[in-house]
Design an enzyme around this catalytic site. Structure first.
Site, PDB file in Angstrom:
ATOM      1  NE  ARG A 199      -2.550   8.769  -4.662  1.00  0.00           N
ATOM      2  CZ  ARG A 199      -1.322   9.034  -4.237  1.00  0.00           C
ATOM      3  NH1 ARG A 199      -0.504   8.041  -3.904  1.00  0.00           N
ATOM      4  NH2 ARG A 199      -0.898  10.278  -4.148  1.00  0.00           N
ATOM      5  CG  LEU A 201      -1.974  -1.044   1.367  1.00  0.00           C
ATOM      6  CD1 LEU A 201      -2.729  -0.859   2.691  1.00  0.00           C
ATOM      7  CD2 LEU A 201      -2.951  -1.013   0.194  1.00  0.00           C
ATOM      8  CG  ASP A 202       0.318   4.438  -2.825  1.00  0.00           C
ATOM      9  OD1 ASP A 202       1.165   3.663  -3.303  1.00  0.00           O
ATOM     10  OD2 ASP A 202      -0.544   5.025  -3.509  1.00  0.00           O
ATOM     11  CE  LYS A 203       5.024   8.770   5.215  1.00  0.00           C
ATOM     12  NZ  LYS A 203       6.044   9.850   5.165  1.00  0.00           N
ATOM     13  CB  THR A 234      -3.210   3.769   0.878  1.00  0.00           C
ATOM     14  OG1 THR A 234      -3.182   4.657  -0.237  1.00  0.00           O
ATOM     15  CG2 THR A 234      -4.433   2.867   0.761  1.00  0.00           C
TER      16      THR A 234
END
Length: 304
Positions: A240, A136-138, A140
């Site tokens: 996104r 996961l992105d930081k 998220t």
């Protein structure tokens, strides 16, 4: 505590068959076979060590003993809290909070999911490197799946490629989305001059996202939509970029046109993970609790 030497056994139902071919049917990669041969593993037939050229007969019991894994070199173990949602000898699934990077970088070697996992493994006596299956992105939040040994990682990665791991997200986006349900199918590539930003590009990699509207509401005079999204592919920043491309960027996502007025990170949460356990065959449906910062924005929570 996990068995330090992972063992897989199976009975031969149809013969004659070459041992190498039988092993392939159980998803054991060439890389795994190489490590078994050179790093202390064993391949046994009815308790006796055999080469992969051995001919098997009906009723033979094949046992694969994988070598013990070495801990990750250079990864600094740290103690950290992460709510565990499911765990057995093969898989660990937990919920990540927003603001926590998944893996360390040269500039930030500490304080990531990987550091905390290394600390947890050390504390639990698990000799394994960190095998993150779903990143996961930081910024998220939500559910992350980790394999606890190389063979589980290989099987889960193959399941991802085949599209048999289902990942559902929830997000809050700008504007009212007119359609109640639709699919975005648009390739994504890296933007020139940026190591981070992505965009819709004919030369990009195939990317597909299903969108379902949960509710539409006003907040301080602005139109917002709460959506559920399902990933059919796993491109960087896929949700996104796809939502920005249709004119509905995620709130808090200032990289892709979202406003920071209501939240200081992209309002995106990995809500649910569904898969068939690669060893037990059990159907798993793991849900991560909805984060408070997103909950505070939505005037009423709709579940479908």
């Amino acid at each position: 505590m996990i068995n330090q030497r992972i063992t897989l056994s199976f009975e031969i139902k149809e013969a004659p068959v070459i041992l190498r071919d039988a092993i392939k049917q159980y998803g054991i990669s060439k890389k795994a076979l190489t490590s078994i041969k050179y790093e202390g593993g064993k391949i046994l037939v009815n308790g006796e060590e055999k080469t992969v050229r051995h001919t098997l007969e009906t009723g033979d019991i094949v046992t694969i003993i994988f070598p013990e894994e070495k801990k990750s070199e250079g990864l600094i173990p740290q103690k950290g809290d992460f709510p565990i949602l499911f765990e057995d000898d093969h898989i660990l699934i937990f919920s990540k909070e927003a603001g926590l990077s998944t893996i360390p970088s040269r500039e930030h070697p500490r304080g990531t999911v990987a550091n905390f996992l290394a600390g947890y493994f050390a504390e639990s006596g698990i000799s394994s490197t960190v095998h993150i299956v779903t990143r996961l992105d930081k910024d998220t939040s939500g559910v992350i799946c980790v394999a606890k040994h190389r063979h589980a990682h290989h099987l889960l990665s193959e399941m991802q490629k085949a599209g048999t791991i289902s990942r559902d997200y929830e997000a809050i986006v700008h504007g009212f989305i007119k359609e109640d349900a639709f699919t975005i199918d648009a390739p994504i590539g890296r933007k020139d001059g940026s190591i981070i930003e992505r965009f819709i590009s004919p030369e990009g990699k195939n990317a597909k996202t299903s969108v379902q509207v949960l509710n539409r509401f006003h907040l301080e005079g602005e139109e917002l939509t709460h959506v559920r999204l399902q990933l059919h592919t796993g491109r960087t920043h896929q949700i996104r970029v796809h939502m920005m491309s249709i004119g509905h960027p995620l709130i808090g996502d200032d990289l892709y046109g979202g406003s920071l007025k209501f939240i200081q990170r992209q309002a995106l949460h990995a809500r649910e993970l569904k898969l068939i356990h690669p060893f037990s065959g059990e159907s798993l449906k793991i849900t991560s609790p909805f984060p408070q910062d997103m909950e505070n924005i939505i005037p009423f929570k709709t579940t479908k």
